[in-house]
Write an enzyme that holds these catalytic residues in place. Sequence first.
Site, PDB file in Angstrom:
ATOM      1  N   GLU A 255      52.493  16.318  38.062  1.00  0.00           N
ATOM      2  CA  GLU A 255      52.689  16.939  38.319  1.00  0.00           C
ATOM      3  C   GLU A 255      52.983  16.794  40.153  1.00  0.00           C
ATOM      4  O   GLU A 255      54.317  16.640  40.252  1.00  0.00           O
ATOM      5  CB  GLU A 255      52.250  18.457  38.352  1.00  0.00           C
ATOM      6  CG  GLU A 255      52.946  18.880  37.017  1.00  0.00           C
ATOM      7  CD  GLU A 255      51.634  18.586  35.822  1.00  0.00           C
ATOM      8  OE1 GLU A 255      51.144  18.249  35.248  1.00  0.00           O
ATOM      9  OE2 GLU A 255      50.642  17.442  36.654  1.00  0.00           O
TER      10      GLU A 255
ATOM     11  N   GLU B 129      47.345   4.000  43.922  1.00  0.00           N
ATOM     12  CA  GLU B 129      47.817   2.026  43.640  1.00  0.00           C
ATOM     13  C   GLU B 129      48.715   1.948  42.323  1.00  0.00           C
ATOM     14  O   GLU B 129      48.947   0.658  41.983  1.00  0.00           O
ATOM     15  CB  GLU B 129      46.797   1.094  43.629  1.00  0.00           C
ATOM     16  CG  GLU B 129      46.037   1.684  45.357  1.00  0.00           C
ATOM     17  CD  GLU B 129      44.883   0.193  45.462  1.00  0.00           C
ATOM     18  OE1 GLU B 129      45.291   0.543  46.339  1.00  0.00           O
ATOM     19  OE2 GLU B 129      44.221   0.243  44.425  1.00  0.00           O
TER      20      GLU B 129
ATOM     21  N   ILE C  20      58.862   5.880  33.012  1.00  0.00           N
ATOM     22  CA  ILE C  20      59.472   6.004  35.091  1.00  0.00           C
ATOM     23  C   ILE C  20      59.239   4.717  35.655  1.00  0.00           C
ATOM     24  O   ILE C  20      59.994   3.823  36.386  1.00  0.00           O
ATOM     25  CB  ILE C  20      59.902   7.096  34.865  1.00  0.00           C
ATOM     26  CG1 ILE C  20      60.810   7.895  33.782  1.00  0.00           C
ATOM     27  CG2 ILE C  20      61.454   6.258  35.940  1.00  0.00           C
ATOM     28  CD1 ILE C  20      60.848   8.865  34.582  1.00  0.00           C
TER      29      ILE C  20
END
Length: 421
Positions: free
Chosen positions: A66, A314, A340
């Site tokens: 989030e 990373e 995504i």
Amino acid sequence: MPTLRLLFDWSLYRLALLLAAPLIPLRLLWRGRRERGYLQHWGERLAHGPVPVTGALWIHAVSVGEMRAAQPLIQALRDAHPDAPLLLTCMTPTGRATAESLYGSFARIVYLPYDYAGSMRRFMRRVRPRVGILMETELWPNLIHAAARGQVPIVLANARLSERSARGYARLPALTRACLQRIAVVAAQSDADAERLRTLGAPAVHVTGNLKFDIAPPDALLARGAAWKAQWGSRPVLLAASTREGEEAPLLRAFAETAPDDVLLVLVPRHPQRFDAVAALIEAAGLAYRRRSALGEAPLDSRTRVLLGDSLGELFAYYAACDVAFVGGSLVPLGGQNLIEAASVGRPVLVGPHTFNFEEATRLAIETGAVRRVDDATALMHDALALLGDAPARARMGEAGQAFAARHRGAAARVARLVPV
């Protein structure tokens, strides 16, 4: 006047909080055995300590996913209101570390208090935010009630609600409805999310899309991934990203049984406190491995079968360095993780059967040909190895993923326009 059902729901919620109260310090101590951050900043969890800032744009993001998803919205709000102070709250040490790395130079960052009435009243009275933005679906009744009393408008941003979560909220229907009716703006990810929220009682729902589409792959991390790929050699690379407990063991077993020796598996657990446990699983599988943190700039030995990605922040670099990506949390019934990012880097993506936390994005990505779904670890390894041997298929999926990610951008601007500042 409150209805009998609302009084009943409130009583159940308050009773649950009362019963949980003595367990909270025990839970923090237990979690702190493996993650030291849980032993720090206890005062903030009760709204004690120094006042972080007043009159701020306040954004609450429970943990890492989030907090990262909030990035494009935070940038849009800073562009629109450059003089407004920014306050970020979270619930987990990893969420706090992510916030510090992304926003520490310009925002104040604290833990959100637990949802007890006194703590929330104290938080609102001391901080006096000009607006509160709750990322995804964080319906905390005492928080929302205290905000209403303090005349702080609340926005539910990037709101998603799976069928499973909707059934959970429906167990306290009157309390859920009362909370949703006190929220000024609900910005839902999809039509399906919006419909579930309306059914539960949200009066003003806007479909704005998913903020995670607006997170562009950072150039620095793409360059780092390219450097890693060169460092690891010319072997095909299968990435297992954001894996969760219960996924690594069958995945490693399938890899050991079926993958050729020249395929490198890069395994990146979702939670850093599990790095050592996953290392033990790799050893138990009889696979030679190295830790990414210990590799430095030395070339990776060709005998290394597994590289353990034991670093934070990373993930884009890992996607840039791989040939095929599996996005974890989906082989076990945990709802999946964000696919995504992998699609936006142009990598073919595999997911398991359990993606209910990313239901709309997964459906759209599969329809466009960017993502394939597999049933279990054996099927995952079969499809991954087939893709590693089929460069044209990888290219088609990668191009479809980039087009899919680009097509759905723009949510940050749409949500920012709805924020009543």
